[in-house]
Design a protein around this motif. Sequence first.
Motif, PDB file in Angstrom:
ATOM      1  N   ASN A 149       0.839  -1.196   0.000  1.00 22.02           N
ATOM      2  CA  ASN A 149       0.000   0.000   0.000  1.00 22.02           C
ATOM      3  C   ASN A 149       0.872   1.242   0.000  1.00 22.02           C
ATOM      4  O   ASN A 149       1.741   1.400   0.857  1.00 22.02           O
ATOM      5  CB  ASN A 149      -0.909   0.003   1.238  1.00 22.02           C
ATOM      6  N   SER A 188      -1.037   4.162  -1.026  1.00 22.94           N
ATOM      7  CA  SER A 188      -2.142   5.047  -1.405  1.00 22.94           C
ATOM      8  C   SER A 188      -2.722   5.848  -0.253  1.00 22.94           C
ATOM      9  O   SER A 188      -2.879   7.061  -0.344  1.00 22.94           O
ATOM     10  CB  SER A 188      -3.262   4.228  -2.061  1.00 22.94           C
ATOM     11  N   CYS A 189      -3.097   5.184   0.842  1.00 23.65           N
ATOM     12  CA  CYS A 189      -3.726   5.887   1.949  1.00 23.65           C
ATOM     13  C   CYS A 189      -3.685   5.011   3.189  1.00 23.65           C
ATOM     14  O   CYS A 189      -3.544   3.798   3.110  1.00 23.65           O
ATOM     15  CB  CYS A 189      -5.176   6.267   1.612  1.00 23.65           C
ATOM     16  N   TRP A 222     -10.289   4.008   2.445  1.00 23.58           N
ATOM     17  CA  TRP A 222      -9.971   4.833   1.280  1.00 23.58           C
ATOM     18  C   TRP A 222     -11.063   5.855   0.966  1.00 23.58           C
ATOM     19  O   TRP A 222     -10.808   6.881   0.328  1.00 23.58           O
ATOM     20  CB  TRP A 222      -9.705   3.953   0.060  1.00 23.58           C
ATOM     21  N   PRO A 233      -9.851   8.537   4.177  1.00 19.47           N
ATOM     22  CA  PRO A 233      -8.595   8.090   4.805  1.00 19.47           C
ATOM     23  C   PRO A 233      -8.125   9.025   5.902  1.00 19.47           C
ATOM     24  O   PRO A 233      -8.387  10.231   5.879  1.00 19.47           O
ATOM     25  CB  PRO A 233      -7.609   8.087   3.633  1.00 19.47           C
ATOM     26  N   GLN A 239      -3.547  10.685   3.458  1.00 18.63           N
ATOM     27  CA  GLN A 239      -3.404  10.495   2.019  1.00 18.63           C
ATOM     28  C   GLN A 239      -1.928  10.323   1.676  1.00 18.63           C
ATOM     29  O   GLN A 239      -1.081  11.098   2.144  1.00 18.63           O
ATOM     30  CB  GLN A 239      -3.972  11.696   1.260  1.00 18.63           C
ATOM     31  N   MET A 296      -5.239  -0.590   1.775  1.00 17.49           N
ATOM     32  CA  MET A 296      -5.639  -0.568   0.365  1.00 17.49           C
ATOM     33  C   MET A 296      -4.565  -1.271  -0.434  1.00 17.49           C
ATOM     34  O   MET A 296      -3.372  -1.089  -0.173  1.00 17.49           O
ATOM     35  CB  MET A 296      -5.821   0.866  -0.134  1.00 17.49           C
TER      36      MET A 296
END
Length: 248
Positions: free
Chosen positions: A102, A104-105, A109, A112, A115, A149
Amino acid sequence: MTTTVSAATRAEYCVIACADAWRDNGEVLASPMGMIPSIGARLAKRTFSPDLLLTDGEAMIVGLDGEPEGWLPYRRHLAMVTGGRRHVMMGASQIDRFGNQNISCIGDWQQPARQLLGVRGAPVNTLNNPVSYWVPKHSTRVFVEKVDMISGVGYDSAAAAGPSATRYHRIPRVVSNLGVFDFATPDRAMRLASVHPGATVDQVQEATGFALARPDDVPGTREPTPEELRLIREVIDPKGLRDREVPS
């Protein structure tokens, strides 16, 4: 006159562990992300993997001295990516027991708590060519039971998606500041392959948010040779930038 080589630092063991990810890879595009993986890729090319291709991160093939040696058009780059002819070493904000990554966040998601970079090219990388990971600060915040995520695809997620997802999918190794990990287990769960000098198996497990598979006797990460240390210290990273990423 005999030159005495001082003992390797933790950062240098990490460089060696990253370099070994590209051992016997042949003529593939090495895409290291981060200082220590970059030093490792250059060391691998200078020693046991001379056929590796290195780039400037944009459109040029570069030699050992960093000077351009050829042009890599974007179309050709994509052809290497989708045909399994590239080996990436990425970072991970989170990674779980099956290698899902992960970046992403953190948190749900949809809302979140934090970020991060976003998915970026992680799904394409992990499904289409080998991807290893580098984690400079091993902790339970990074090595988690289940990522918040999925950016990079792990073994369980690839298997669930079917043969089209597993054709080129492979995670050769994960390297952290504490040790080296692979997925050489029947269920493709993360295994502790070696510990760096100064770290212990218990310390690694305590810093990991899930139970690691491990052999009865976990070996130490291999020693760098005197020539490898010379190349790291005098040729590839004479300014010692590696020690900023992993302090001694």
